[in-house]
Design a protein around this motif. Structure first.
Motif, PDB file in Angstrom:
ATOM      1  N   VAL A   1       0.820  -1.211   0.000  1.00 24.67           N
ATOM      2  CA  VAL A   1       0.000   0.000   0.000  1.00 24.67           C
ATOM      3  C   VAL A   1       0.855   1.262   0.000  1.00 24.67           C
ATOM      4  O   VAL A   1       0.352   2.356  -0.252  1.00 24.67           O
ATOM      5  CB  VAL A   1      -1.035   0.030   1.160  1.00 24.67           C
ATOM      6  CG1 VAL A   1      -2.007  -1.133   1.025  1.00 24.67           C
ATOM      7  CG2 VAL A   1      -0.370   0.062   2.516  1.00 24.67           C
TER       8      VAL A   1
ATOM      9  N   GLN B   1      -7.289  -0.679   2.078  1.00 27.91           N
ATOM     10  CA  GLN B   1      -6.460   0.194   1.243  1.00 27.91           C
ATOM     11  C   GLN B   1      -6.157  -0.455  -0.106  1.00 27.91           C
ATOM     12  O   GLN B   1      -6.150   0.212  -1.138  1.00 27.91           O
ATOM     13  CB  GLN B   1      -5.159   0.546   1.969  1.00 27.91           C
ATOM     14  CG  GLN B   1      -5.357   1.517   3.107  1.00 27.91           C
ATOM     15  CD  GLN B   1      -4.068   1.804   3.856  1.00 27.91           C
ATOM     16  OE1 GLN B   1      -3.212   0.937   4.027  1.00 27.91           O
ATOM     17  NE2 GLN B   1      -3.926   3.031   4.320  1.00 27.91           N
ATOM     18  N   THR B   2      -5.922  -1.746  -0.105  1.00 25.12           N
ATOM     19  CA  THR B   2      -5.639  -2.457  -1.359  1.00 25.12           C
ATOM     20  C   THR B   2      -6.871  -2.484  -2.257  1.00 25.12           C
ATOM     21  O   THR B   2      -6.795  -2.179  -3.451  1.00 25.12           O
ATOM     22  CB  THR B   2      -5.164  -3.892  -1.062  1.00 25.12           C
ATOM     23  OG1 THR B   2      -3.985  -3.818  -0.259  1.00 25.12           O
ATOM     24  CG2 THR B   2      -4.874  -4.653  -2.342  1.00 25.12           C
TER      25      THR B   2
END
Length: 183
Positions: A137, A170-171
């Motif tokens: 990330v 987040q990914t």
């Protein structure tokens, strides 16, 4: 607790994502003739395992780290898979089998000796490798082995349930761009 979450989410992802996996597989058949890519990687305690992904490069591309591969090796469909991170979906099978976790250090290749040594020094191999993590990330990839190993160790030492979900979220929302490819 993390292993239970890995089992639950990988099984759920494979079941719910099955139609998407089938569509990507069929498109991949037309793209490269061989939609799945299998590669031996360094796992927990430096034991080998076979990682499975959707193929994003031409079949005759040398088996090297992404930052050493040429952009000309990536197919148009492969570029789409990489951009959307859909090429990673088959790794849910590796997670289900217990070879990987959803969150952990990305598994390297055995020929990446500098990375393996740096990770060994940092104690990174004591955990399962993952599909995503702090390095991914933050766009830290295998082209910077020392920094990657340090970041992996930092993630391992500060892993909490909150961070586990944070890195996944987040990914999924597009943070990080994956491994760099040389032009």
């Amino acid at each position: 607790m993390i292993r239970l979450l890995d089992l639950f989410f990988s099984l759920l992802g494979l079941m719910v994502g099955f139609p998407v996996l089938v569509v990507l597989f069929v498109i991949g058949l037309f793209d490269t003739g061989s939609p799945l890519f299998f590669q031996e990687r360094v796992g927990r305690n430096q034991k080998p395992f076979t990682l499975v992904k959707f193929r994003t490069m031409k079949k005759d591309t040398a088996s090297v780290a992404s930052h050493l591969a040429s952009t000309s090796s990536i197919t148009k469909f492969g570029a789409f898979l990489r951009k959307t991170k859909l090429d990673e979906l088959p790794q849910l099978w590796n997670v289900l089998k217990g070879e990987m976790s959803l969150v952990g250090p990305r598994p390297g290749l055995f020929n990446q000796e500098e990375l393996t040594a740096a990770r060994e020094k940092q104690g990174v191999f004591k955990v399962r490798p993952g599909i995503t993590g702090l390095s991914q990330v933050n766009e830290i990839d295998m082209s910077t082995p020392e920094l990657l190993a340090q970041t992996d160790a930092k993630m391992i030492n500060s892993m909490t349930l909150v961070n586990y979900f944070k890195y996944i979220l987040q990914t999924v929302t597009g943070k990080g761009s994956g491994d760099r490819i040389k032009p």
